[in-house]
Design an enzyme around this catalytic site. Structure first.
Site, PDB file in Angstrom:
ATOM      1  N   ARG A 106      34.937 -66.505 -45.821  1.00 42.63           N
ATOM      2  CA  ARG A 106      35.273 -67.639 -44.950  1.00 42.63           C
ATOM      3  C   ARG A 106      34.566 -68.910 -45.414  1.00 42.63           C
ATOM      4  NH1 ARG A 106      34.362 -64.227 -40.251  1.00 42.63           N
ATOM      5  NH2 ARG A 106      36.299 -63.098 -39.825  1.00 42.63           N
ATOM      6  N   GLU A 114      21.161 -45.148 -42.733  1.00 41.14           N
ATOM      7  CA  GLU A 114      22.387 -44.430 -43.125  1.00 41.14           C
ATOM      8  C   GLU A 114      22.431 -44.231 -44.636  1.00 41.14           C
ATOM      9  OE1 GLU A 114      25.754 -46.031 -40.992  1.00 41.14           O
ATOM     10  OE2 GLU A 114      27.098 -45.502 -42.632  1.00 41.14           O
ATOM     11  N   ARG A 157      33.230 -38.742 -48.843  1.00 44.74           N
ATOM     12  CA  ARG A 157      31.807 -39.048 -48.739  1.00 44.74           C
ATOM     13  C   ARG A 157      31.342 -38.584 -47.375  1.00 44.74           C
ATOM     14  NH1 ARG A 157      29.105 -39.960 -53.090  1.00 44.74           N
ATOM     15  NH2 ARG A 157      27.764 -41.600 -52.224  1.00 44.74           N
ATOM     16  N   ARG A 183      22.605 -49.009 -44.850  1.00 47.10           N
ATOM     17  CA  ARG A 183      22.400 -49.917 -43.720  1.00 47.10           C
ATOM     18  C   ARG A 183      21.511 -49.272 -42.674  1.00 47.10           C
ATOM     19  NH1 ARG A 183      28.653 -49.858 -41.314  1.00 47.10           N
ATOM     20  NH2 ARG A 183      28.862 -47.618 -41.183  1.00 47.10           N
ATOM     21  N   ASP A 191      41.167 -47.028 -38.682  1.00 46.85           N
ATOM     22  CA  ASP A 191      40.372 -47.579 -37.597  1.00 46.85           C
ATOM     23  C   ASP A 191      40.857 -46.970 -36.281  1.00 46.85           C
ATOM     24  OD1 ASP A 191      38.398 -49.251 -38.644  1.00 46.85           O
ATOM     25  OD2 ASP A 191      39.856 -50.825 -39.084  1.00 46.85           O
ATOM     26  N   ARG A 240      39.429 -55.423 -47.281  1.00 52.83           N
ATOM     27  CA  ARG A 240      39.168 -55.322 -45.841  1.00 52.83           C
ATOM     28  C   ARG A 240      38.254 -56.447 -45.356  1.00 52.83           C
ATOM     29  NH1 ARG A 240      38.794 -49.222 -46.174  1.00 52.83           N
ATOM     30  NH2 ARG A 240      36.524 -49.214 -46.012  1.00 52.83           N
ATOM     31  N   TYR A 283      41.700 -43.719 -44.344  1.00 53.03           N
ATOM     32  CA  TYR A 283      40.707 -44.389 -43.523  1.00 53.03           C
ATOM     33  C   TYR A 283      41.462 -45.075 -42.391  1.00 53.03           C
ATOM     34  CZ  TYR A 283      36.925 -47.108 -41.761  1.00 53.03           C
ATOM     35  OH  TYR A 283      35.989 -47.617 -40.917  1.00 53.03           O
TER      36      TYR A 283
HETATM   37  P1  FAD Z   1      38.025 -37.312 -35.797  1.00 51.20           P
HETATM   38  O1  FAD Z   1      37.257 -38.261 -34.956  1.00 51.20           O
HETATM   39  O2  FAD Z   1      37.443 -36.925 -37.106  1.00 51.20           O
HETATM   40  O3  FAD Z   1      38.317 -36.001 -34.947  1.00 51.20           O
HETATM   41  C1  FAD Z   1      38.798 -34.805 -35.518  1.00 51.20           C
HETATM   42  C2  FAD Z   1      38.157 -33.654 -34.773  1.00 51.20           C
HETATM   43  O4  FAD Z   1      38.776 -32.435 -35.198  1.00 51.20           O
HETATM   44  C3  FAD Z   1      36.663 -33.499 -35.045  1.00 51.20           C
HETATM   45  O5  FAD Z   1      35.941 -33.575 -33.831  1.00 51.20           O
HETATM   46  C4  FAD Z   1      36.558 -32.122 -35.701  1.00 51.20           C
HETATM   47  O6  FAD Z   1      35.376 -31.415 -35.298  1.00 51.20           O
HETATM   48  C5  FAD Z   1      37.800 -31.417 -35.194  1.00 51.20           C
HETATM   49  N1  FAD Z   1      38.279 -30.337 -36.061  1.00 51.20           N
HETATM   50  C6  FAD Z   1      38.631 -30.440 -37.365  1.00 51.20           C
HETATM   51  N2  FAD Z   1      39.056 -29.248 -37.842  1.00 51.20           N
HETATM   52  C7  FAD Z   1      38.984 -28.371 -36.798  1.00 51.20           C
HETATM   53  C8  FAD Z   1      39.307 -26.982 -36.653  1.00 51.20           C
HETATM   54  N3  FAD Z   1      39.832 -26.275 -37.661  1.00 51.20           N
HETATM   55  N4  FAD Z   1      39.106 -26.396 -35.437  1.00 51.20           N
HETATM   56  C9  FAD Z   1      38.602 -27.106 -34.387  1.00 51.20           C
HETATM   57  N5  FAD Z   1      38.292 -28.438 -34.488  1.00 51.20           N
HETATM   58  C10 FAD Z   1      38.488 -29.053 -35.668  1.00 51.20           C
HETATM   59  N6  FAD Z   1      36.978 -47.380 -36.443  1.00 51.20           N
HETATM   60  C11 FAD Z   1      37.003 -48.596 -35.825  1.00 51.20           C
HETATM   61  O7  FAD Z   1      38.041 -48.982 -35.256  1.00 51.20           O
HETATM   62  N7  FAD Z   1      35.891 -49.398 -35.795  1.00 51.20           N
HETATM   63  C12 FAD Z   1      34.718 -49.036 -36.397  1.00 51.20           C
HETATM   64  O8  FAD Z   1      33.734 -49.796 -36.355  1.00 51.20           O
HETATM   65  C13 FAD Z   1      34.669 -47.773 -37.062  1.00 51.20           C
HETATM   66  N8  FAD Z   1      33.529 -47.377 -37.677  1.00 51.20           N
HETATM   67  C14 FAD Z   1      33.510 -46.184 -38.317  1.00 51.20           C
HETATM   68  C15 FAD Z   1      32.323 -45.819 -38.940  1.00 51.20           C
HETATM   69  C16 FAD Z   1      32.249 -44.611 -39.613  1.00 51.20           C
HETATM   70  C17 FAD Z   1      30.961 -44.222 -40.265  1.00 51.20           C
HETATM   71  C18 FAD Z   1      33.399 -43.770 -39.680  1.00 51.20           C
HETATM   72  C19 FAD Z   1      33.366 -42.484 -40.436  1.00 51.20           C
HETATM   73  C20 FAD Z   1      34.586 -44.127 -39.047  1.00 51.20           C
HETATM   74  C21 FAD Z   1      34.652 -45.338 -38.358  1.00 51.20           C
HETATM   75  N9  FAD Z   1      35.813 -45.727 -37.680  1.00 51.20           N
HETATM   76  C22 FAD Z   1      35.849 -46.951 -37.057  1.00 51.20           C
HETATM   77  C23 FAD Z   1      37.020 -44.849 -37.649  1.00 51.20           C
HETATM   78  C24 FAD Z   1      37.067 -43.874 -36.452  1.00 51.20           C
HETATM   79  O9  FAD Z   1      35.947 -43.013 -36.505  1.00 51.20           O
HETATM   80  C25 FAD Z   1      38.379 -43.074 -36.507  1.00 51.20           C
HETATM   81  O10 FAD Z   1      39.469 -43.960 -36.331  1.00 51.20           O
HETATM   82  C26 FAD Z   1      38.523 -41.961 -35.476  1.00 51.20           C
HETATM   83  O11 FAD Z   1      37.367 -41.184 -35.340  1.00 51.20           O
HETATM   84  C27 FAD Z   1      39.681 -41.044 -35.849  1.00 51.20           C
HETATM   85  O12 FAD Z   1      39.879 -40.065 -34.851  1.00 51.20           O
HETATM   86  P2  FAD Z   1      40.543 -38.657 -35.218  1.00 51.20           P
HETATM   87  O13 FAD Z   1      40.747 -37.964 -33.923  1.00 51.20           O
HETATM   88  O14 FAD Z   1      41.729 -38.848 -36.084  1.00 51.20           O
HETATM   89  O15 FAD Z   1      39.462 -37.908 -36.122  1.00 51.20           O
HETATM   90  N1  UDP Z   2      30.746 -53.643 -48.794  1.00 59.39           N
HETATM   91  C1  UDP Z   2      29.734 -54.059 -49.624  1.00 59.39           C
HETATM   92  N2  UDP Z   2      28.633 -54.656 -49.067  1.00 59.39           N
HETATM   93  C2  UDP Z   2      28.493 -54.827 -47.749  1.00 59.39           C
HETATM   94  C3  UDP Z   2      29.526 -54.390 -46.891  1.00 59.39           C
HETATM   95  C4  UDP Z   2      30.639 -53.794 -47.453  1.00 59.39           C
HETATM   96  O1  UDP Z   2      29.812 -53.887 -50.814  1.00 59.39           O
HETATM   97  O2  UDP Z   2      27.449 -55.366 -47.320  1.00 59.39           O
HETATM   98  C5  UDP Z   2      31.924 -52.984 -49.410  1.00 59.39           C
HETATM   99  C6  UDP Z   2      31.779 -51.457 -49.399  1.00 59.39           C
HETATM  100  O3  UDP Z   2      32.340 -50.944 -50.589  1.00 59.39           O
HETATM  101  C7  UDP Z   2      32.606 -51.063 -48.193  1.00 59.39           C
HETATM  102  C8  UDP Z   2      33.732 -52.099 -48.248  1.00 59.39           C
HETATM  103  O4  UDP Z   2      33.094 -53.297 -48.696  1.00 59.39           O
HETATM  104  O5  UDP Z   2      33.105 -49.755 -48.298  1.00 59.39           O
HETATM  105  C9  UDP Z   2      34.431 -52.342 -46.930  1.00 59.39           C
HETATM  106  O6  UDP Z   2      33.473 -52.766 -45.969  1.00 59.39           O
HETATM  107  P1  UDP Z   2      33.532 -52.285 -44.477  1.00 59.39           P
HETATM  108  O7  UDP Z   2      32.503 -52.994 -43.712  1.00 59.39           O
HETATM  109  O8  UDP Z   2      34.950 -52.354 -44.016  1.00 59.39           O
HETATM  110  O9  UDP Z   2      33.065 -50.775 -44.647  1.00 59.39           O
HETATM  111  P2  UDP Z   2      33.228 -49.511 -43.708  1.00 59.39           P
HETATM  112  O10 UDP Z   2      33.575 -49.976 -42.330  1.00 59.39           O
HETATM  113  O11 UDP Z   2      34.317 -48.778 -44.382  1.00 59.39           O
HETATM  114  O12 UDP Z   2      31.904 -48.833 -43.807  1.00 59.39           O
END
Ligand code: FAD
Ligand code: UDP
Length: 378
Positions: free
Chosen positions: A180, A303, A252, A282, A353, A176, A351
């Site tokens: 560069r 975090e 996780r 982070r 986005d 991912r 996973y």
């Molecule tokens: P979710 O957002 O998980 O929504 C599912 C919902 O269903 C939840 O609110 C939950 O409470 C509800 N639910 C589940 N079971 C039940 C039940 N039985 N009854 C009632 N409600 C229920 N994407 C990016 O593009 N850029 C980023 O920088 C980025 N950063 C991220 C960082 C982190 C730490 C994480 C975890 C994800 C990140 N993502 C990012 C991904 C992004 O969060 C997801 O693409 C998005 O949230 C997915 O939406 P969803 O609706 O599928 O799931």
């Molecule tokens: N990663 C790492 N060091 C960093 C940033 C990322 O080792 O400083 C690794 C880590 O395993 C992470 C993966 O690269 O899960 C992908 O990075 P990304 O930033 O896409 O992580 P995410 O958005 O999933 O938290």
């Protein structure tokens, strides 16, 4: 099936649920959406911090980036996206470097003044040539950046993030991140990048804002209990739907330790910590996500990543190689359910986005509507 009088149930008020709800409502279906949490937006939820007024990404930093022009137009239809480039820094062995690994990182780390082709040749010389077809995270790192950069930036961070050795993780996780050989420090390479002016929750609220959509919050749904919906869209955990029949899929979870600061705490939105000796992965300083706003006070989240317990929020699907068979069993069971569609990151155990989540939700809704139209014509 015609839309008239048909009620659709949606479990989850995140992006998946919102996009599907809107598409179906616009086609004339009555849509009822439920979420366990007291807010909409799922893991993209944003809200203003009560002390500082800063817009906070409650479940971790979310940056919108995509090459999908239709998805970009879609989100811009509900919210103004302001320019935002994710420029991540990392602290390792007492120094601050720029990520993703770029020419600045390489020159700083090795004390050099390489030009692009010199750096490329130098890194290629560091690469472990005995690895020909990298399968694991570690093999991928050793092959493409060499041991020194791997140990400084990836090994410790990845052990903390995933709770296992990088030798047990698939190479795809590291793929991912780009490497560069110029000074471009933009974390992403997508054509469209930005941040919603009033946060993701405001955008999602506008997607839900339709007379045929009813959202009920704070209500956990048992998706297998009897109901009177014509069809159910389920965005909760895949294994949870089947009562964990084949065991729990590995996730996780994250813990956030909030603290405030007067002024600018770290000078950037995201500072990673590469050393295994630092317990968190982070620190996010949220006000840097809204550079167009002005706040004296600052709110930051440290975090921490750990194994997901039964009552925790699942964040990252682990997808270890040995989980493949278990996942295949769940997917086979899900495919047998004809009146339920499994959508989003939890119900498909991937996973995803945000842009991919929206793309898949749009496609899922359109497929459903096309089938409904065909059935009505029969
Ligand atoms: P979710 O957002 O998980 O929504 C599912 C919902 O269903 C939840 O609110 C939950 O409470 C509800 N639910 C589940 N079971 C039940 C039940 N039985 N009854 C009632 N409600 C229920 N994407 C990016 O593009 N850029 C980023 O920088 C980025 N950063 C991220 C960082 C982190 C730490 C994480 C975890 C994800 C990140 N993502 C990012 C991904 C992004 O969060 C997801 O693409 C998005 O949230 C997915 O939406 P969803 O609706 O599928 O799931
Ligand atoms: N990663 C790492 N060091 C960093 C940033 C990322 O080792 O400083 C690794 C880590 O395993 C992470 C993966 O690269 O899960 C992908 O990075 P990304 O930033 O896409 O992580 P995410 O958005 O999933 O938290």
């Amino acid at each position: 099936m015609t839309a008239q009088g048909q009620k659709i149930g949606i479990v989850g008020a995140g992006l998946s649920g919102a996009v599907i709800a809107r598409e179906l409502a616009e086609a004339g279906f009555e849509v009822e959406v439920f979420d366990t949490r007291p807010h909409i937006g799922g893991n993209c939820h944003t809200e203003r911090d009560s002390d500082t007024g800063v817009m906070v990404h409650i479940y971790g930093p979310h940056i919108f980036h995509t090459d999908d022009a239709e998805v970009w137009d879609y989100v811009n239809g509900y919210q103004t996206f302001l320019p935002y480039k994710n420029r991540v820094k990392t602290t390792s062995q007492g120094q601050v470097y720029s990520l993703p690994v770029n020419l600045h990182t390489i020159n700083q780390f090795f004390g050099k003044t390489f030009r692009p082709e010199e750096a490329r040749a130098f890194i290629e010389a560091q690469a472990d040539k005995t690895v020909t077809d990298p399968q694991t995270f570690e093999e991928q790192a050793l092959r493409f950046v060499g041991r020194d950069l791997y140990e400084a930036f990836f090994k410790g961070y990845t052990e903390k993030q995933w709770g296992c050795s990088p030798t047990d993780l698939p190479a795809s996780i590291l793929k991912r991140l780009p490497v560069r050989f110029n000074y471009d420090d933009n974390y992403f390479f997508h054509k469209f990048q930005g941040m919603p002016e009033n946060g993701y929750t405001d955008m999602i609220e506008k997607i839900f804002d339709h007379p045929k959509i009813k959202v009920t919050l704070g209500q956990h749904v048992d998706p297998r209990a009897p109901h009177d919906y014509t069809h159910l869209f389920y965005s909760g955990p895949l294994d949870g739907y089947f009562g964990y029949e084949f065991g729990r899929l590995g996730y996780r979870t994250l813990d956030f330790e909030r603290f405030t600061y007067q002024g600018d705490y770290q000078g950037c939105a995201v500072m990673n910590y590469g050393d295994a000796s630092v317990p968190y992965t982070r620190i996010t300083e949220h006000k840097h996500f809204s550079p167009w706003e002005s706040h004296e006070g600052s709110v930051c989240y440290r975090e921490f990543s750990r194994a997901c317990g039964e009552d925790d929020i699942p964040y990252y699907p682990i997808r270890l190689v040995e989980e493949k068979a278990q996942l295949a069993d769940y997917v086979a069971r899900a495919n047998e359910e004809t009146s339920v569609t499994f959508v989003g990151r939890l119900a498909t155990y991937r996973y995803l986005d945000m842009d991919v989540t929206i793309r898949e939700a749009l496609d899922t809704a359109r497929l459903f509507l096309a089938k409904a139209k065909d059935e009505a014509a029969m």
